[in-house]
Scaffold this motif. Structure first.
Motif, PDB file in Angstrom:
ATOM      1  N   MET A   1      31.817  12.778 -15.244  1.00 18.72           N
ATOM      2  CA  MET A   1      31.192  12.862 -13.948  1.00 18.72           C
ATOM      3  C   MET A   1      32.274  12.845 -12.880  1.00 18.72           C
ATOM      4  N   LYS A   2      32.195  13.747 -11.948  1.00 17.16           N
ATOM      5  CA  LYS A   2      33.173  13.857 -10.881  1.00 17.16           C
ATOM      6  C   LYS A   2      32.852  12.850  -9.771  1.00 17.16           C
ATOM      7  N   ALA A   3      33.863  12.073  -9.367  1.00 16.74           N
ATOM      8  CA  ALA A   3      33.660  11.084  -8.310  1.00 16.74           C
ATOM      9  C   ALA A   3      33.570  11.774  -6.948  1.00 16.74           C
ATOM     10  N   LYS A   4      32.690  11.263  -6.117  1.00 14.16           N
ATOM     11  CA  LYS A   4      32.555  11.792  -4.762  1.00 14.16           C
ATOM     12  C   LYS A   4      33.621  11.144  -3.878  1.00 14.16           C
ATOM     13  N   PHE A   5      34.369  11.954  -3.152  1.00 16.12           N
ATOM     14  CA  PHE A   5      35.412  11.451  -2.264  1.00 16.12           C
ATOM     15  C   PHE A   5      34.759  10.951  -0.979  1.00 16.12           C
ATOM     16  N   MET A   6      35.034   9.706  -0.650  1.00 14.11           N
ATOM     17  CA  MET A   6      34.494   9.136   0.586  1.00 14.11           C
ATOM     18  C   MET A   6      35.632   8.485   1.354  1.00 14.11           C
ATOM     19  N   THR A   7      35.726   8.777   2.611  1.00 16.73           N
ATOM     20  CA  THR A   7      36.769   8.172   3.429  1.00 16.73           C
ATOM     21  C   THR A   7      36.223   6.904   4.088  1.00 16.73           C
ATOM     22  N   PRO A   8      37.086   5.935   4.343  1.00 15.71           N
ATOM     23  CA  PRO A   8      36.640   4.709   5.009  1.00 15.71           C
ATOM     24  C   PRO A   8      36.203   4.987   6.448  1.00 15.71           C
ATOM     25  N   ARG A   9      35.256   4.211   6.919  1.00 18.86           N
ATOM     26  CA  ARG A   9      34.863   4.265   8.325  1.00 18.86           C
ATOM     27  C   ARG A   9      35.899   3.492   9.133  1.00 18.86           C
ATOM     28  N   VAL A  10      36.146   3.935  10.357  1.00 15.23           N
ATOM     29  CA  VAL A  10      37.083   3.250  11.240  1.00 15.23           C
ATOM     30  C   VAL A  10      36.302   2.624  12.386  1.00 15.23           C
ATOM     31  N   GLY A  11      36.458   1.326  12.539  1.00 15.17           N
ATOM     32  CA  GLY A  11      35.803   0.605  13.624  1.00 15.17           C
ATOM     33  C   GLY A  11      36.830   0.139  14.635  1.00 15.17           C
ATOM     34  N   ILE A  12      36.392   0.074  15.887  1.00 16.14           N
ATOM     35  CA  ILE A  12      37.247  -0.408  16.971  1.00 16.14           C
ATOM     36  C   ILE A  12      36.596  -1.653  17.558  1.00 16.14           C
ATOM     37  N   GLY A  13      37.346  -2.741  17.612  1.00 22.60           N
ATOM     38  CA  GLY A  13      36.881  -3.970  18.261  1.00 22.60           C
ATOM     39  C   GLY A  13      37.812  -4.275  19.422  1.00 22.60           C
ATOM     40  N   VAL A  14      37.280  -4.866  20.488  1.00 21.41           N
ATOM     41  CA  VAL A  14      38.093  -5.117  21.674  1.00 21.41           C
ATOM     42  C   VAL A  14      38.028  -6.589  22.065  1.00 21.41           C
ATOM     43  N   LEU A  15      39.199  -7.212  22.104  1.00 21.25           N
ATOM     44  CA  LEU A  15      39.344  -8.572  22.588  1.00 21.25           C
ATOM     45  C   LEU A  15      39.477  -8.474  24.112  1.00 21.25           C
ATOM     46  N   VAL A  16      38.387  -8.767  24.833  1.00 22.62           N
ATOM     47  CA  VAL A  16      38.370  -8.676  26.296  1.00 22.62           C
ATOM     48  C   VAL A  16      38.790 -10.027  26.858  1.00 22.62           C
ATOM     49  N   CYS A  17      39.855 -10.027  27.665  1.00 15.05           N
ATOM     50  CA  CYS A  17      40.426 -11.256  28.211  1.00 15.05           C
ATOM     51  C   CYS A  17      40.174 -11.358  29.710  1.00 15.05           C
ATOM     52  N   LYS A  18      39.771 -12.543  30.142  1.00 15.16           N
ATOM     53  CA  LYS A  18      39.552 -12.833  31.569  1.00 15.16           C
ATOM     54  C   LYS A  18      40.075 -14.241  31.830  1.00 15.16           C
ATOM     55  N   ASP A  19      41.100 -14.339  32.648  1.00 16.25           N
ATOM     56  CA  ASP A  19      41.750 -15.626  32.921  1.00 16.25           C
ATOM     57  C   ASP A  19      42.135 -16.284  31.595  1.00 16.25           C
ATOM     58  N   ASP A  20      41.576 -17.444  31.265  1.00 16.64           N
ATOM     59  CA  ASP A  20      41.927 -18.108  30.008  1.00 16.64           C
ATOM     60  C   ASP A  20      40.802 -18.011  28.976  1.00 16.64           C
ATOM     61  N   SER A  21      39.947 -16.976  29.109  1.00 15.71           N
ATOM     62  CA  SER A  21      38.788 -16.835  28.226  1.00 15.71           C
ATOM     63  C   SER A  21      38.733 -15.465  27.567  1.00 15.71           C
ATOM     64  N   ILE A  22      37.996 -15.412  26.440  1.00 16.43           N
ATOM     65  CA  ILE A  22      37.724 -14.136  25.775  1.00 16.43           C
ATOM     66  C   ILE A  22      36.215 -13.977  25.634  1.00 16.43           C
ATOM     67  N   LEU A  23      35.764 -12.730  25.627  1.00 14.64           N
ATOM     68  CA  LEU A  23      34.336 -12.427  25.539  1.00 14.64           C
ATOM     69  C   LEU A  23      33.918 -12.231  24.087  1.00 14.64           C
ATOM     70  N   LEU A  24      32.878 -12.956  23.677  1.00 12.37           N
ATOM     71  CA  LEU A  24      32.314 -12.807  22.344  1.00 12.37           C
ATOM     72  C   LEU A  24      30.819 -12.575  22.454  1.00 12.37           C
ATOM     73  N   GLY A  25      30.283 -11.919  21.439  1.00 10.01           N
ATOM     74  CA  GLY A  25      28.841 -11.703  21.353  1.00 10.01           C
ATOM     75  C   GLY A  25      28.319 -12.278  20.056  1.00 10.01           C
ATOM     76  N   GLN A  26      27.144 -12.884  20.097  1.00  5.71           N
ATOM     77  CA  GLN A  26      26.539 -13.408  18.876  1.00  5.71           C
ATOM     78  C   GLN A  26      25.771 -12.265  18.220  1.00  5.71           C
TER      79      GLN A  26
END
Length: 142
Positions: A1-26
């Motif tokens: 059986m021939k394997a199907k070629f699949m490429t990894p997904r690329v995700g971008i995450g951003v560390l948003v900085c404001k003064d001495d804090s970072i933004l997070l989401g639950q």
């Protein structure tokens, strides 16, 4: 059986900085778990890391950021009994410019908050903890 070629997904995450804090989401996961993370999404074809990061921060939080730059990358391999996954996460760091953080995608996120680096939530994903640990003191944090 021939394997199907699949490429990894690329995700971008951003560390948003404001003064001495970072933004997070639950965030909500497909299996009902909740954890804190940075805003982000998938990289589109022919899109730069910077433009994707700005787009995803705006799309998910309503905020504008500037001075966005590459910060950290992870190669995420997961081998399960029924399914294996492979993705690449590119983390950017950016300086807060304007706006008030809001939840624009209520299917994926419960709330957004600024956290002082010294008072981060305990329920962050493993890769998120690794990234924050790498950010000993981002130049945007005072």
């Amino acid at each position: 059986m021939k394997a199907k070629f699949m490429t990894p997904r690329v995700g971008i995450g951003v560390l948003v900085c404001k003064d001495d804090s970072i933004l997070l989401g639950q965030r909500k996961t497909y299996d009902g778990k909740e954890f804190w993370s940075v805003p982000g999404g998938h990289l589109d074809r022919m899109e730069t890391f910077e433009s994707c990061g700005k787009k995803e921060v705006r799309r998910e939080t309503g905020l504008d950021v500037n001075e966005i730059e590459f910060f950290y990358a992870t190669n995420n391999l997961s081998q399960g009994e029924k399914r294996s996954t492979h993705s690449v996460s590119i983390f950017m760091i950016a300086k807060y410019e304007s706006g008030e953080p809001v939840v624009l995608n209520t299917e994926k996120c419960l709330e957004r908050k600024w956290f002082k680096r010294s008072d981060l939530p305990k329920d962050m994903s493993v890769w998120m903890k690794q990234m924050v640990d790498k950010a000993e003191k981002p130049r945007f944090l005072k």
